[in-house]
Motif scaffolding. Structure first.
Motif, PDB file in Angstrom:
ATOM      1  N   ALA A   1       0.742  -1.138  -0.062  1.00  0.00           N
ATOM      2  CA  ALA A   1       0.102   0.089  -0.042  1.00  0.00           C
ATOM      3  C   ALA A   1       0.965   1.192   0.044  1.00  0.00           C
ATOM      4  O   ALA A   1       0.405   2.162  -0.697  1.00  0.00           O
ATOM      5  N   THR A   2       1.948   1.164   0.664  1.00  0.00           N
ATOM      6  CA  THR A   2       2.777   2.520   0.774  1.00  0.00           C
ATOM      7  C   THR A   2       3.295   2.840  -0.490  1.00  0.00           C
ATOM      8  O   THR A   2       3.509   3.792  -1.102  1.00  0.00           O
ATOM      9  N   LEU A   3       3.977   1.621  -1.288  1.00  0.00           N
ATOM     10  CA  LEU A   3       4.298   1.943  -2.644  1.00  0.00           C
ATOM     11  C   LEU A   3       3.198   2.423  -3.595  1.00  0.00           C
ATOM     12  O   LEU A   3       3.542   3.266  -4.350  1.00  0.00           O
ATOM     13  N   TYR A   4       2.220   1.925  -3.579  1.00  0.00           N
ATOM     14  CA  TYR A   4       0.679   2.433  -4.395  1.00  0.00           C
ATOM     15  C   TYR A   4       0.810   3.756  -4.067  1.00  0.00           C
ATOM     16  O   TYR A   4       0.391   4.364  -5.145  1.00  0.00           O
ATOM     17  N   HIS A   5       0.579   4.126  -2.976  1.00  0.00           N
ATOM     18  CA  HIS A   5       0.235   5.550  -2.633  1.00  0.00           C
ATOM     19  C   HIS A   5       1.349   6.392  -2.904  1.00  0.00           C
ATOM     20  O   HIS A   5       1.044   7.602  -3.422  1.00  0.00           O
TER      21      HIS A   5
ATOM     22  N   LEU B   1      -3.120  -2.933 -10.550  1.00  0.00           N
ATOM     23  CA  LEU B   1      -3.487  -1.186  -9.861  1.00  0.00           C
ATOM     24  C   LEU B   1      -4.741  -1.462  -9.494  1.00  0.00           C
ATOM     25  O   LEU B   1      -5.204  -0.498  -8.327  1.00  0.00           O
ATOM     26  N   SER B   2      -5.777  -1.912  -9.847  1.00  0.00           N
ATOM     27  CA  SER B   2      -7.135  -1.842  -9.612  1.00  0.00           C
ATOM     28  C   SER B   2      -7.305  -2.678  -8.349  1.00  0.00           C
ATOM     29  O   SER B   2      -7.879  -2.198  -7.578  1.00  0.00           O
ATOM     30  N   LEU B   3      -6.493  -3.940  -8.323  1.00  0.00           N
ATOM     31  CA  LEU B   3      -6.348  -4.735  -7.142  1.00  0.00           C
ATOM     32  C   LEU B   3      -5.926  -3.806  -6.148  1.00  0.00           C
ATOM     33  O   LEU B   3      -6.314  -3.827  -4.788  1.00  0.00           O
ATOM     34  N   ALA B   4      -4.897  -3.018  -6.288  1.00  0.00           N
ATOM     35  CA  ALA B   4      -4.123  -2.394  -5.169  1.00  0.00           C
ATOM     36  C   ALA B   4      -5.172  -1.166  -4.798  1.00  0.00           C
ATOM     37  O   ALA B   4      -5.211  -0.975  -3.531  1.00  0.00           O
ATOM     38  N   GLN B   5      -6.045  -0.636  -5.614  1.00  0.00           N
ATOM     39  CA  GLN B   5      -6.998   0.305  -5.235  1.00  0.00           C
ATOM     40  C   GLN B   5      -8.064  -0.267  -4.246  1.00  0.00           C
ATOM     41  O   GLN B   5      -8.700   0.352  -3.445  1.00  0.00           O
TER      42      GLN B   5
ATOM     43  N   LEU C   1      -7.856  -2.868  -2.385  1.00  0.00           N
ATOM     44  CA  LEU C   1      -7.394  -3.079  -1.086  1.00  0.00           C
ATOM     45  C   LEU C   1      -6.768  -2.162  -0.404  1.00  0.00           C
ATOM     46  O   LEU C   1      -6.363  -2.156   0.906  1.00  0.00           O
ATOM     47  N   ALA C   2      -6.322  -0.930  -1.018  1.00  0.00           N
ATOM     48  CA  ALA C   2      -5.687   0.119  -0.234  1.00  0.00           C
ATOM     49  C   ALA C   2      -6.220   1.475  -0.782  1.00  0.00           C
ATOM     50  O   ALA C   2      -5.387   2.255  -1.343  1.00  0.00           O
ATOM     51  N   PRO C   3      -7.528   1.729  -0.578  1.00  0.00           N
ATOM     52  CA  PRO C   3      -8.304   2.853  -1.183  1.00  0.00           C
ATOM     53  C   PRO C   3      -8.005   4.204  -0.251  1.00  0.00           C
ATOM     54  O   PRO C   3      -8.454   5.428  -0.528  1.00  0.00           O
ATOM     55  N   ASN C   4      -7.426   3.924   0.858  1.00  0.00           N
ATOM     56  CA  ASN C   4      -7.297   5.254   1.658  1.00  0.00           C
ATOM     57  C   ASN C   4      -6.105   6.214   1.462  1.00  0.00           C
ATOM     58  O   ASN C   4      -5.221   6.306   2.008  1.00  0.00           O
TER      59      ASN C   4
END
Length: 237
Positions: free
Chosen positions: A176-180, A202-206, A208-211
């Motif tokens: 999540a840190t890398l995604y944000h 990236l949609s999966l990342a969104q 699971l880590a939408p914050n």
């Protein structure tokens, strides 16, 4: 089975699982029979899309997907949807081979983006190197009168790391840190108005880590909504 659609997935499997999960969660259902009828083709052994697009001496993924389309034609679905952005490089060939409508993820994403962010002009595209290099999104973004802004090499390296090392290699684990950090880099370094998540990982990342506070157009979420809309409409026909 009547009134069903076919999903061309498995590129990759964990991202396809996210699409199915989102689709089922958004279906207005109070009993088993309220859910949608569909067939999932989880074709995990399709050759890597980016590998081919960056080096045409590598195995081409088109023959595998054409075979999937031809097999599904025999079952006579109402429509098909392909949940991989990079594979849309061959959208025209696959749509021509299909006996039924094949939803277009990049096109639907740009259309939804325009509705949700009508003031947006500079559109950041976070995607695989294959999607970027082959300009899968370019014609739709340009046709909408918008400017596509691609990642810098440094940002692309982070995107690649998130897609391949975090999610694909770790069976859906999302850093999540890398995604944000990727979203922040694109917003602040590239000065974009909104970011297209042009890869289903990236949609999966969104999911699971939408914050985060960054404006995104999530291609897989958008195509899930379009799938649901069309399936419910055809069910009532």
């Amino acid at each position: 089975m009547r009134h069903f659609f076919s999903i061309l997935g498995g590129m990759g499997t964990m991202a396809t699982e996210s699409y199915i999960r989102i689709l089922n969660q958004r279906t207005p259902a109070k009993q088993d029979q309220d859910y949608l009828n569909y067939i999932l083709v989880n074709h995990a052994t399709v050759p890597d899309r980016t590998t081919y697009l960056l080096d045409h001496s590598q195995p081409n993924f088109l023959p595998d997907l054409l075979e999937d389309v031809q097999q599904q034609n025999l079952l006579k679905p109402d429509f098909m949807v392909m949940v991989c952005n990079t594979a849309h490089y061959f959208y025209d060939e696959l749509a021509a081979a299909s006996d039924v409508p094949l939803l277009n993820m990049p096109q639907e994403t740009v259309k939804a983006l325009q509705k949700r962010y009508p003031q947006a002009k500079r559109i950041g595209l976070a995607a695989t190197a294959g999607t970027i290099s082959s300009q899968v999104y370019h014609q739709y973004i340009a046709a909408a009168g918008l400017t596509e802004v691609d990642p810098t090499p440094a940002i692309q390296e982070k995107i690649n790391r998130l897609i391949y090392q975090s999610i694909k290699e770790e069976q859906g684990a999302v850093d999540a840190t890398l995604y944000h950090e990727i979203l922040a880099d694109m917003m602040h370094q590239l000065n974009v108005d909104v970011i297209i998540l042009g890869c289903t990982e990236l949609s999966l990342a969104q999911e699971l880590a939408p914050n985060h506070q960054y404006p995104v157009a999530d291609s897989q979420s958008i195509i899930a909504d379009r799938t649901l809309e069309l399936a419910l409409k055809l069910r009532q026909a």
